[in-house]
Scaffold this active site. Sequence first.
Site, PDB file in Angstrom:
ATOM      1  CE  LYS A 100      -3.955   1.995   2.559  1.00 14.02           C
ATOM      2  NZ  LYS A 100      -4.831   1.825   3.732  1.00 14.02           N
ATOM      3  CB  SER A 145      -8.098   3.728   2.760  1.00 10.51           C
ATOM      4  OG  SER A 145      -7.257   3.087   3.707  1.00 10.51           O
ATOM      5  CB  SER A 167      -8.514   0.905   5.700  1.00 12.05           C
ATOM      6  OG  SER A 167      -9.220   2.118   5.671  1.00 12.05           O
TER       7      SER A 167
END
Lengths: 103, 494, 501
Positions: free
Chosen positions: B80, B155, B179
């Site tokens: 990420k 996210s 997330s």
Amino acid sequence: MSSPLSREDVAHLASLARISLSEDELDRLGAELPAILDHVAAVQGVVESAGADVAPMSHPVPITNVFRADEPSPGLSRDEALSGAPASEEDRFLVPKILGEEA
Amino acid sequence: MSDLTRLHASDLAAQLADGSVTSVEATQAQIDRIAAVDGDLNAFLHVDAEGALATAADVDARRAAGESLPTLAGVPIAVKDLINTVGQPTTAGSKILEGWVPPYDATVVTRLRAAGLPILGKTNLDEFAMGSSNEHSAYGPARNPWDTGRIPGGSSGGSAAAVAAFEAPLALGTDTGGSIRQPGAMTGIVGVKPTYGGVSRYGVIAMASSLDQVGPMARSVLDAALLHEVIAGHDPRDSTSIDAPVPSVVEAARRGDVAGLRIGVVREFAGEGFQPGVQRRFDEAVAKLADAGAEIVEVSCPSFTHGIAAYYLVMPSEVSSNLARFDAMRYGLRVSPDGNPSPSAEQVMAATRDAGFGDEVKRRIILGTYALSSGYYDAYYGSAQKVRTLIAQDFTAAFEQVDVLFSPTAPTTAWRLGEKSDDPLAMYLEDVCTIPANLAGVPGINVPIGLADDSGLPVGGQFLAPAQADERLYNAGAALERLVPAPVLEEVVR
Amino acid sequence: MSTPTKTPLVPFDDALTRYEPVMGLEVHVELGTRTKMFCGCATEFGAEPNTQVCPVCLGLPGALPVVNAKAVESAIRIGLALNCEIAEWCRFARKNYFYPDQPKNFQTSQYDEPIAFDGYTDVEVDGEVYRIEIERAHMEEDTGKSLHVGGATGRIHGADHSLLDYNRAGIPLIEIVTRTIEVPGDKAPAVARAYVNQLRDLMLALGVSDARMDQGSLRADVNLSLKPTGSSTLGTRSETKNVNSFRSVERAVRYEVGRHAGILDAGQKVVQETRHFHESDGSTSSGREKSDAEDYRYFPEPDLAPVAPSRAWVDELRGTLPEPPSERRKRLQAEWEFSDLDMRDTIGAGALELIVATVEAGAAPQAARKWWLGELARRSNDTGVDLAALPITPAQVAGIQALIDAGKINDKLARDVFDGVLAGEGTPEEVVASRGLEVVSDDGALGEAVDRAIEANPDVADKIRDGKLQAAGALIGAVMKEMRGQADAGRVRELILEKLS
Ligand SMILES: [Mg+2]
Ligand SMILES: [Zn+2]
């Protein structure tokens, strides 16, 4: 607590947060934030009805005294430190004039 | 040769170990796959083919030389883009950090490198991890491979889409209010938020410090466990890191036995707002767990329903402070205000933060600034911290009755891009099931439980366990995975 | 911007006829730990810019703080030395405000849970003891340093841009805050100075900081307001920041008393603001106005675990404390055989620890006192530099005295040696050598000079031959003059008497 945020309130918060919001943004946030605040303000009622003393929780893990020995460890080289700088001069970070305090 | 990209990490690791496949082959296959599908998915913000192949070649050489290597050595991974990587940009999905290359690695990245995992690149996310849909990325939304007209969740939407679409067998995500778990549910993969303090946060760009955790995302519970063991464990650079042995999650994932396990179904996570198709899959999963010998108990956690209110005070407050450092002085974007030939530092800060942050980030910063301001602190931030305590007490009480809790991960399946963009509060409500774990610091896992019959999209079930009992998640998750096979994506649905 | 019209400065003594000063002092002490408060970066003073930095103290995205154990230990020891309670449990907090010298745009500090609180220390001024109550001592971190370029040299105002060096960012600070200090008005300036001086001595005795005001490792902020004599209503206070010397602490108090009195006499309102002190003329000028806009939005630092020092640790640290200042003063006075007046002057001059160190380096107490309170105090007054900040060490003072004791120089030459050492010409020995200051006691050279003096003053020589030995003074003077003071006067006298007997 019902505390509708005025447009000036939002502008004041934006200046505290150092964001120069446009007029449109001030209008939009002024309209959105009260609805969100209405929802989150429920926490007060929850705490009140819980009655007895409820301790606030700042850290999810109850640990204390996490220390480091006073022994130097390698940091960044000067070039690494300055590598992301928008501007630098004389091995220092160059920033616009600082007018926060007047002499 | 079979399609290497569709292998689970554990199977790929076995093939690498027995020499039937090389890491260079596996890594190249992922790079080719990314080239083929990422135009539709936008899961990656940066691909480092060269770096990944170099690591792969190094692992292959060491293996050929007879060196004994960690289990996942040579298995490629996506990271990420909130997690610092030397040599690759780290943008947090924000314009304010466009092109920034960190001069240091996050501890989790150091551990990936030490374990020999080639890092394919950096995945898309909601700006600074603020969002549940990935629509708040400054670099365009990532898309759901089950339907590219839909959100992949957020996210960690880029990581979820990448794993679900076979661009990577493994990925790292971060979970502040759901997330990892929610995008896992939206894309039909496994995602784990470890116990707070279980995985180092050092070098992970902070959103809300007291809530953030890094965790594994994978296509099987065992794969997630293998990655969990690589990244977890005490880090002296993170003062909130737990100094205790890592729970034996791999062993638990191999066990996967719910006979005699007491599973609590959270009464509050059902009913209004829960999509019928989600509810049906969930009820079936509960029935199958019962058939397999689990003892199902309904438990009540009344404070959980106040989680969102508390979360949307604690999180933005910490956000407003954590994001203050993005000020155009030392790194990142620098913007001068229009029509001012000689602006002050103060004016440049304000202009940069206006130009560099997106709407959702600004909204949360302003909200947090308000919640912390004098006169309001006790009513807002102070009360929210007390609600955290109440939620933690609900968990404690529940775990006196049961070993794990079980609920849907998200109340709905993936929605259409733009569907909830105009109503921030509606979006916030999507995190109702995942937020309590972050507030209390306990671990949670998303396990796919099929496709909803009303939308045809993946549904996820969530187990929650007491702090530092992450192995219970892997045990229950692995059992459920056997009882309810995960849906397999045939091809990206455009 | 803050004072509507300029009001006259009221003379200090005049102001005291109508008002009573109410003081508070905030002192920041930079700890002498090897590493910073929250990271392993070195803390050496004067390093090349941005060479003692890392992701943590630069506030890079993703970096996290870890508390320096030694800094906590020092904070506790300082708290104990100031007779404070030590918190059983306390936290760090974030103080949020934007400023380019602050890498995270928040300072990691302590707010309503300081590590030490409710203490006191007794200071002595003119033989009177005054108790200064300590509200709190808390841990925090220092900021970076900015260099202002363009405009008037080094001034922030009118600069084109600024250059930032973050070597100092993150160095541990202990902020020590007094409660309101109410002492007889005429004593206020001296009490303020004595307090800051005593803190410096205490830090040195604890070994936690070099406490150098001139290098900024000890910085004092003076908060002052006036209330009409006999009244209980407090006035509005000003905060004079970063006063850099003991003398300036005293001057800042005097100046602000006069300034506030002028404003109040004119029926105007004192503005709550921070003020800058100017060493050049002892005045202060307006800085930032303290408005409601200053909202630091404190909240507990989520990245750090709370600090809960065990009572066993606190007790162990209590055992490492130096002698309390008042006892130490009594003991030293007895050991040094100083009169009450000598001791009072010594303390008043801020010379106590300097004399301790000079005596430790081998000088006799009276000699050490003579130099520090005489020659060096005069130079300190002339230059406005605190005694302790003069560029000479106690060991060097002891070295000069040793040269005198060995007969290598005399008191008069010693003054030249002080000049040389203060000018940075090296050690006392080096100055003596390079300036050619050693007294001449070589009989050859002296004998020739004596012969010339006798020859030039036949009548004086005759008087001495006649037994009028007191006339020798004139010949000695002539020899000293010729030798530019560098003759061993005793030996000259002996030679004259030998030659004329
Ligand atoms: Mg302070
Ligand atoms: Zn550092």
